[in-house]
Motif scaffolding. Structure first.
Motif, PDB file in Angstrom:
ATOM      1  N   ILE A   4       0.855  -1.174   0.000  1.00  0.00           N
ATOM      2  CA  ILE A   4       0.000   0.000   0.000  1.00  0.00           C
ATOM      3  C   ILE A   4       0.894   1.228   0.000  1.00  0.00           C
ATOM      4  N   ILE A   5       0.675   2.126  -0.969  1.00  0.00           N
ATOM      5  CA  ILE A   5       1.410   3.388  -1.044  1.00  0.00           C
ATOM      6  C   ILE A   5       0.519   4.475  -0.458  1.00  0.00           C
ATOM      7  N   ILE A   6       1.016   5.201   0.531  1.00  0.00           N
ATOM      8  CA  ILE A   6       0.243   6.249   1.198  1.00  0.00           C
ATOM      9  C   ILE A   6       0.642   7.599   0.612  1.00  0.00           C
ATOM     10  N   LYS A   7      -0.374   8.369   0.153  1.00  0.00           N
ATOM     11  CA  LYS A   7      -0.119   9.678  -0.450  1.00  0.00           C
ATOM     12  C   LYS A   7      -0.925  10.740   0.286  1.00  0.00           C
ATOM     13  N   PHE A   8      -0.344  11.929   0.388  1.00  0.00           N
ATOM     14  CA  PHE A   8      -1.023  13.076   0.980  1.00  0.00           C
ATOM     15  C   PHE A   8      -0.730  14.282   0.097  1.00  0.00           C
ATOM     16  N   ASN A   9      -1.793  14.938  -0.385  1.00  0.00           N
ATOM     17  CA  ASN A   9      -1.632  16.068  -1.315  1.00  0.00           C
ATOM     18  C   ASN A   9      -0.783  15.668  -2.518  1.00  0.00           C
ATOM     19  N   ASN A  10      -1.009  14.446  -3.019  1.00  0.00           N
ATOM     20  CA  ASN A  10      -0.341  13.910  -4.205  1.00  0.00           C
ATOM     21  C   ASN A  10       1.138  13.602  -3.992  1.00  0.00           C
ATOM     22  N   ASP A  11       1.625  13.699  -2.743  1.00  0.00           N
ATOM     23  CA  ASP A  11       3.005  13.338  -2.441  1.00  0.00           C
ATOM     24  C   ASP A  11       3.028  11.998  -1.721  1.00  0.00           C
ATOM     25  N   VAL A  12       3.939  11.118  -2.109  1.00  0.00           N
ATOM     26  CA  VAL A  12       4.079   9.829  -1.447  1.00  0.00           C
ATOM     27  C   VAL A  12       4.760  10.040  -0.097  1.00  0.00           C
ATOM     28  N   VAL A  13       4.115   9.599   0.973  1.00  0.00           N
ATOM     29  CA  VAL A  13       4.680   9.774   2.310  1.00  0.00           C
ATOM     30  C   VAL A  13       5.179   8.459   2.911  1.00  0.00           C
ATOM     31  N   ARG A  27      -5.325   6.296  13.393  1.00  0.00           N
ATOM     32  CA  ARG A  27      -4.492   7.347  13.962  1.00  0.00           C
ATOM     33  C   ARG A  27      -3.748   6.888  15.207  1.00  0.00           C
ATOM     34  N   LYS A  28      -4.233   5.816  15.863  1.00  0.00           N
ATOM     35  CA  LYS A  28      -3.591   5.345  17.093  1.00  0.00           C
ATOM     36  C   LYS A  28      -2.186   4.814  16.812  1.00  0.00           C
ATOM     37  N   PRO A  29      -1.254   5.038  17.725  1.00  0.00           N
ATOM     38  CA  PRO A  29       0.117   4.542  17.529  1.00  0.00           C
ATOM     39  C   PRO A  29       0.196   3.030  17.359  1.00  0.00           C
ATOM     40  N   GLY A  30      -0.753   2.278  17.914  1.00  0.00           N
ATOM     41  CA  GLY A  30      -0.702   0.822  17.824  1.00  0.00           C
ATOM     42  C   GLY A  30      -1.122   0.261  16.486  1.00  0.00           C
ATOM     43  N   CYS A  31      -1.645   1.087  15.597  1.00  0.00           N
ATOM     44  CA  CYS A  31      -2.091   0.600  14.287  1.00  0.00           C
ATOM     45  C   CYS A  31      -0.885   0.258  13.411  1.00  0.00           C
ATOM     46  N   GLU A  32      -0.985  -0.875  12.696  1.00  0.00           N
ATOM     47  CA  GLU A  32       0.124  -1.276  11.818  1.00  0.00           C
ATOM     48  C   GLU A  32       0.311  -0.294  10.664  1.00  0.00           C
ATOM     49  N   ILE A  33      -0.788   0.290  10.185  1.00  0.00           N
ATOM     50  CA  ILE A  33      -0.715   1.319   9.136  1.00  0.00           C
ATOM     51  C   ILE A  33      -1.214   2.613   9.764  1.00  0.00           C
ATOM     52  N   GLN A  34      -0.287   3.415  10.256  1.00  0.00           N
ATOM     53  CA  GLN A  34      -0.665   4.613  11.009  1.00  0.00           C
ATOM     54  C   GLN A  34      -0.796   5.808  10.074  1.00  0.00           C
ATOM     55  N   VAL A  35      -1.947   6.476  10.147  1.00  0.00           N
ATOM     56  CA  VAL A  35      -2.207   7.683   9.362  1.00  0.00           C
ATOM     57  C   VAL A  35      -2.548   8.791  10.355  1.00  0.00           C
ATOM     58  N   ASP A  36      -1.581   9.665  10.603  1.00  0.00           N
ATOM     59  CA  ASP A  36      -1.713  10.674  11.652  1.00  0.00           C
ATOM     60  C   ASP A  36      -2.389  11.923  11.110  1.00  0.00           C
ATOM     61  N   ASN A  37      -3.736  11.941  11.158  1.00  0.00           N
ATOM     62  CA  ASN A  37      -4.507  13.091  10.706  1.00  0.00           C
ATOM     63  C   ASN A  37      -5.823  13.103  11.456  1.00  0.00           C
ATOM     64  N   LEU A  38      -6.301  14.292  11.830  1.00  0.00           N
ATOM     65  CA  LEU A  38      -7.508  14.395  12.646  1.00  0.00           C
ATOM     66  C   LEU A  38      -8.753  13.884  11.922  1.00  0.00           C
ATOM     67  N   SER A  39      -8.732  13.810  10.611  1.00  0.00           N
ATOM     68  CA  SER A  39      -9.880  13.293   9.867  1.00  0.00           C
ATOM     69  C   SER A  39      -9.927  11.770   9.858  1.00  0.00           C
ATOM     70  N   TYR A  92      -3.410   0.504  -3.560  1.00  0.00           N
ATOM     71  CA  TYR A  92      -3.118  -0.924  -3.369  1.00  0.00           C
ATOM     72  C   TYR A  92      -2.453  -1.478  -4.619  1.00  0.00           C
ATOM     73  N   LEU A  93      -1.290  -2.110  -4.447  1.00  0.00           N
ATOM     74  CA  LEU A  93      -0.563  -2.752  -5.542  1.00  0.00           C
ATOM     75  C   LEU A  93      -0.352  -4.216  -5.188  1.00  0.00           C
ATOM     76  N   SER A  94      -0.838  -5.116  -6.038  1.00  0.00           N
ATOM     77  CA  SER A  94      -0.767  -6.543  -5.743  1.00  0.00           C
ATOM     78  C   SER A  94       0.422  -7.191  -6.418  1.00  0.00           C
ATOM     79  N   ASP A  95       0.954  -8.241  -5.797  1.00  0.00           N
ATOM     80  CA  ASP A  95       2.059  -8.997  -6.367  1.00  0.00           C
ATOM     81  C   ASP A  95       1.642  -9.734  -7.633  1.00  0.00           C
TER      82      ASP A  95
END
Length: 235
Positions: A4-13, A27-39, A92-95
């Protein structure tokens, strides 16, 4: 392994390798895929992977989970699906999709700006195809360079029809080209990855043309070349 590639404002983060089983997004620190944003909710959604298949399920989030602009509760992910969570896009990019492509032999070419179609003039060495990145085979590296290679380098395409595509820098030299012109090169040295100007064009690094001696690349650097924006990632 699917990614999974995470992008914000069209920039890969970030990019995440999906493991078998559950991986929570939130948003929680315990999440394996953490996305830190109030939304984004604390535990917003869950990705479940079994074999080559991945599924995403909304966990009762406040703002919902969207796939290709449609709100979903549960969805079987397909290669190229765009998951929108808050202000972030997760591609999402699959093998299995990558495995169906022809295997790499001497080199491989990735079109980064297919709108430019000028054919290259014949030269004594293999020509660079229009607006392409060509990966060339070089002699065996020294142990020091091999150790640096273990720090995986990659380019993420940020603009054009291939936006979101990842190009792994698996060769010692990656030539950047456009319409038969040499627009620059990325070289793996003992000190890391470096960007050098080409004979016909000088790339921009973080908005500024690089000097004639080239520049060392740092994680997150933005490269503009051949009318395309790329982001350098070093793991």
């Amino acid at each position: 392994m699917a990614k999974i590639i995470i992008k914000f404002n069209n920039d890969v983060v970030d990019h995440i390798d999906l493991k078998q089983g559950d991986m929570k997004i939130g948003r929680k620190p315990g999440c394996e895929i953490q996305v830190d944003n109030l939304s984004v909710s604390g535990e917003h959604a869950n990705v479940f992977t079994v074999g080559e298949d991945s599924f995403i399920q909304d966990l009762g989030s406040t703002n919902g989970t969207f796939i290709n602009n449609k709100k979903i509760t549960k969805h079987h992910l397909k290669n190229g699906d765009t998951v929108v969570i808050g202000k972030h896009s997760l591609i999402y990019l699959s093998d299995s999709a990558r495995a169906s492509q022809p295997p790499e032999e001497f080199a491989r070419t990735v079109i980064i700006n297919p709108s430019r179609t000028v054919e290259p003039k014949p030269v004594s060495r293999p020509p660079i195809e229009p607006a392409a990145i060509t990966l060339e085979t070089k002699p065996k590296d020294s142990p020091k360079v091999e150790a640096e290679r273990q720090r995986v380098g990659a380019l993420f395409v940020l603009s054009g029809m291939n936006s979101g595509k990842r190009i792994d820098l698996t060769k010692k030299i990656t030539n950047l080209g456009s319409a038969g012109k040499r627009a620059g090169a990325i070289t793996l040295t003992a000190e890391g990855f470096a960007l050098a100007p080409g004979a016909d064009e000088t790339p921009k690094l973080n908005g500024r043309p690089i000097p004639s001696e080239g520049s060392k690349l740092k994680n997150g650097d933005l490269i503009e070349v051949a009318g395309t924006r790329l982001q350098f990632y070093l793991k």
